[in-house]
Design a protein around this motif. Structure first.
Motif, PDB file in Angstrom:
ATOM      1  N   ASN A  42       0.927  -1.256   0.204  1.00 57.04           N
ATOM      2  CA  ASN A  42       0.074  -0.105  -0.052  1.00 57.04           C
ATOM      3  C   ASN A  42       0.797   1.363   0.059  1.00 57.04           C
ATOM      4  OD1 ASN A  42      -2.354  -1.735   0.422  1.00 57.04           O
ATOM      5  ND2 ASN A  42      -1.526  -1.790   2.830  1.00 57.04           N
ATOM      6  N   MET A  43       0.415   2.284  -0.853  1.00 60.32           N
ATOM      7  CA  MET A  43       1.167   3.654  -0.885  1.00 60.32           C
ATOM      8  C   MET A  43       0.098   4.674  -1.082  1.00 60.32           C
ATOM      9  SD  MET A  43       4.474   2.647  -3.191  1.00 60.32           S
ATOM     10  CE  MET A  43       5.582   4.223  -2.616  1.00 60.32           C
ATOM     11  N   PHE A  44       0.573   5.777  -0.392  1.00 59.56           N
ATOM     12  CA  PHE A  44      -0.555   6.747   0.076  1.00 59.56           C
ATOM     13  C   PHE A  44       0.224   8.143  -0.442  1.00 59.56           C
ATOM     14  CE2 PHE A  44      -3.312   4.314   2.396  1.00 59.56           C
ATOM     15  CZ  PHE A  44      -2.612   3.284   2.859  1.00 59.56           C
ATOM     16  N   TRP A  45      -0.528   9.140  -0.993  1.00 61.76           N
ATOM     17  CA  TRP A  45      -0.263  10.427  -1.060  1.00 61.76           C
ATOM     18  C   TRP A  45      -0.877  11.351  -0.349  1.00 61.76           C
ATOM     19  CZ3 TRP A  45       4.058  12.685  -2.507  1.00 61.76           C
ATOM     20  CH2 TRP A  45       5.188  12.043  -3.343  1.00 61.76           C
ATOM     21  N   TYR A  46      -0.458  12.275   0.698  1.00 59.70           N
ATOM     22  CA  TYR A  46      -1.286  13.339   1.529  1.00 59.70           C
ATOM     23  C   TYR A  46      -0.725  14.307   1.359  1.00 59.70           C
ATOM     24  CZ  TYR A  46      -3.147   9.338   4.488  1.00 59.70           C
ATOM     25  OH  TYR A  46      -3.758   8.304   4.856  1.00 59.70           O
ATOM     26  N   ARG A  47      -1.570  15.643   1.543  1.00 58.36           N
ATOM     27  CA  ARG A  47      -0.887  16.923   1.634  1.00 58.36           C
ATOM     28  C   ARG A  47      -1.411  17.390   2.976  1.00 58.36           C
ATOM     29  NH1 ARG A  47      -3.955  21.317  -2.076  1.00 58.36           N
ATOM     30  NH2 ARG A  47      -3.130  22.767  -0.558  1.00 58.36           N
ATOM     31  N   GLN A  48      -0.358  18.345   3.403  1.00 59.81           N
ATOM     32  CA  GLN A  48      -0.563  18.693   4.960  1.00 59.81           C
ATOM     33  C   GLN A  48      -0.521  20.119   4.762  1.00 59.81           C
ATOM     34  OE1 GLN A  48       2.629  17.596   7.625  1.00 59.81           O
ATOM     35  NE2 GLN A  48       1.397  17.941   9.297  1.00 59.81           N
ATOM     36  N   ASP A  49      -1.496  20.855   5.279  1.00 57.92           N
ATOM     37  CA  ASP A  49      -1.678  22.310   5.415  1.00 57.92           C
ATOM     38  C   ASP A  49      -2.018  22.735   6.846  1.00 57.92           C
ATOM     39  OD1 ASP A  49      -3.139  21.467   2.302  1.00 57.92           O
ATOM     40  OD2 ASP A  49      -1.566  22.994   2.364  1.00 57.92           O
ATOM     41  N   PRO A  50      -1.447  23.943   7.109  1.00 54.92           N
ATOM     42  CA  PRO A  50      -1.624  24.349   8.518  1.00 54.92           C
ATOM     43  C   PRO A  50      -3.079  24.279   8.897  1.00 54.92           C
ATOM     44  CG  PRO A  50       0.086  25.688   7.494  1.00 54.92           C
ATOM     45  CD  PRO A  50      -0.565  24.949   6.363  1.00 54.92           C
ATOM     46  N   GLY A  51      -3.539  23.702  10.013  1.00 58.11           N
ATOM     47  CA  GLY A  51      -4.893  23.879  10.482  1.00 58.11           C
ATOM     48  C   GLY A  51      -5.767  22.815   9.769  1.00 58.11           C
ATOM     49  N   LEU A  52      -5.278  22.118   8.867  1.00 55.77           N
ATOM     50  CA  LEU A  52      -6.305  21.104   8.162  1.00 55.77           C
ATOM     51  C   LEU A  52      -5.589  19.764   8.144  1.00 55.77           C
ATOM     52  CD1 LEU A  52      -6.807  23.170   4.682  1.00 55.77           C
ATOM     53  CD2 LEU A  52      -8.146  23.075   6.641  1.00 55.77           C
ATOM     54  N   GLY A  53      -4.479  19.463   8.989  1.00 53.58           N
ATOM     55  CA  GLY A  53      -4.117  18.290   9.065  1.00 53.58           C
ATOM     56  C   GLY A  53      -3.393  17.452   7.989  1.00 53.58           C
ATOM     57  N   LEU A  54      -3.964  16.275   7.877  1.00 49.25           N
ATOM     58  CA  LEU A  54      -3.324  15.427   6.776  1.00 49.25           C
ATOM     59  C   LEU A  54      -4.622  15.025   6.014  1.00 49.25           C
ATOM     60  CD1 LEU A  54      -1.143  12.997   8.796  1.00 49.25           C
ATOM     61  CD2 LEU A  54      -0.225  14.567   7.154  1.00 49.25           C
ATOM     62  N   ARG A  55      -4.421  15.129   4.589  1.00 47.68           N
ATOM     63  CA  ARG A  55      -5.725  14.927   3.804  1.00 47.68           C
ATOM     64  C   ARG A  55      -5.236  13.877   2.621  1.00 47.68           C
ATOM     65  NH1 ARG A  55      -8.164  20.519   1.919  1.00 47.68           N
ATOM     66  NH2 ARG A  55      -5.888  21.182   1.687  1.00 47.68           N
ATOM     67  N   LEU A  56      -5.865  13.006   2.706  1.00 49.45           N
ATOM     68  CA  LEU A  56      -5.646  11.845   1.613  1.00 49.45           C
ATOM     69  C   LEU A  56      -5.789  12.288   0.165  1.00 49.45           C
ATOM     70  CD1 LEU A  56      -4.480   8.939   1.132  1.00 49.45           C
ATOM     71  CD2 LEU A  56      -6.809   8.157   1.382  1.00 49.45           C
ATOM     72  N   ILE A  57      -4.867  12.200  -0.608  1.00 52.22           N
ATOM     73  CA  ILE A  57      -5.029  12.769  -2.120  1.00 52.22           C
ATOM     74  C   ILE A  57      -5.581  11.227  -2.746  1.00 52.22           C
ATOM     75  CG2 ILE A  57      -4.146  13.609  -4.293  1.00 52.22           C
ATOM     76  CD1 ILE A  57      -2.150  15.226  -2.300  1.00 52.22           C
ATOM     77  N   TYR A  58      -4.614  10.205  -3.148  1.00 54.48           N
ATOM     78  CA  TYR A  58      -4.929   9.233  -3.650  1.00 54.48           C
ATOM     79  C   TYR A  58      -4.066   7.944  -2.920  1.00 54.48           C
ATOM     80  CZ  TYR A  58      -6.880  10.108  -8.283  1.00 54.48           C
ATOM     81  OH  TYR A  58      -7.662  10.554  -9.359  1.00 54.48           O
ATOM     82  N   PHE A  59      -4.512   6.844  -2.913  1.00 49.54           N
ATOM     83  CA  PHE A  59      -3.675   5.731  -2.495  1.00 49.54           C
ATOM     84  C   PHE A  59      -3.891   4.625  -3.348  1.00 49.54           C
ATOM     85  CE2 PHE A  59      -7.151   2.836  -0.990  1.00 49.54           C
ATOM     86  CZ  PHE A  59      -8.175   3.446  -0.951  1.00 49.54           C
TER      87      PHE A  59
END
Lengths: 115, 114
Positions: free
Chosen positions: A31-48
């Motif tokens: 399994n592999m994942f891509w997240y983006r991390q922005d201040p105040g928004l935590g970790l958001r999953l883009i694709y896996f």
């Protein structure tokens, strides 16, 4: 020492460019994942991806695509970069470990700035 | 719909004190609950994790307490040190489904004052 390697630590791209973020893991994880991390928004999953050539949309897939041609490599593609895609991008992989856990191993991240 | 709620958003603790971060989840299919530690400029790193068949897991100064009936779990850092200053994320996943995809809390920024 097992690891997830992201090809770039910092990137600066222009609006409208096609951007490739590369991620390689050496743990033979499924399994592999891509997240983006922005201040105040935590970790958001883009694709896996749970297997080669397999992919699933995460929570915020719009404006992104992915490619997994080999088990160890998972690429994130920004089709036409926009300023609202300026962010920290984190790649992760997961699979059974010697600790018996299924936790994620994250890369160090790519800080992308779109100007 | 946020499936994992984490609190507090930030926490300041004196050196030697106990840091406590709480998380609550909604999905009863979750069966793996990790905590991650992230230092500035680095990716998160797995700190400790628990399965729901136990109520507590301890590794050094870090302990997870798990309450299945309340659908809550917490991280306790004993004898907190300035080097523990970081952002902590709780997460929850289903071990056997959906590629082990984790749902993360929003994170807690911990500052340990000397």
């Amino acid at each position: 020492d097992v690891k997830v390697t992201q090809s770039s630590r910092y990137l600066v791209k222009r609006t409208g460019e096609k951007v490739f973020l590369e991620c390689v893991q050496d743990m033979d994880h499924e399994n592999m994942f891509w997240y983006r991390q922005d201040p105040g928004l935590g970790l958001r999953l883009i694709y896996f991806s749970y297997d080669v050539k397999m992919k699933e949309k995460g929570d915020i897939p719009e404006g992104y695509s992915v490619s997994r041609e080999k088990k160890e490599r998972f690429s994130l593609i920004l089709e036409s970069a926009s300023t609202n895609q300026t962010s920290m991008y984190l790649c992760a992989s997961s699979g059974p470990s010697v600790r018996g856990s299924y936790g994620y191993t994250f890369g160090s991240g790519t800080r992308l700035t779109v100007v | 719909q946020q499936q994992v709620k984490q609190s507090p958003q930030s926490l300041i603790v004196q050196k030697g004190g106990i840091s406590i971060i709480n998380c609550a989840y909604e999905n009863t299919a979750f069966d793996y609950f990790p905590w991650y530690q992230q230092f500035p400029g680095k990716g998160p790193a797995l700190l400790i994790a628990i399965r729901p068949d136990v109520s507590e897991k301890k590794e050094g100064r870090f302990t997870i307490s798990f309450n299945k009936s309340a659908k809550q779990f917490s991280l306790h850092i004993m004898d907190s040190q300035p080097g523990d200053s970081a952002t902590y994320f709780c997460a929850a996943s289903s071990f056997s489904t959906n590629a082990g995809k984790s749902t993360f809390g929003d994170g807690t920024t911990l500052t340990v004052k000397p």
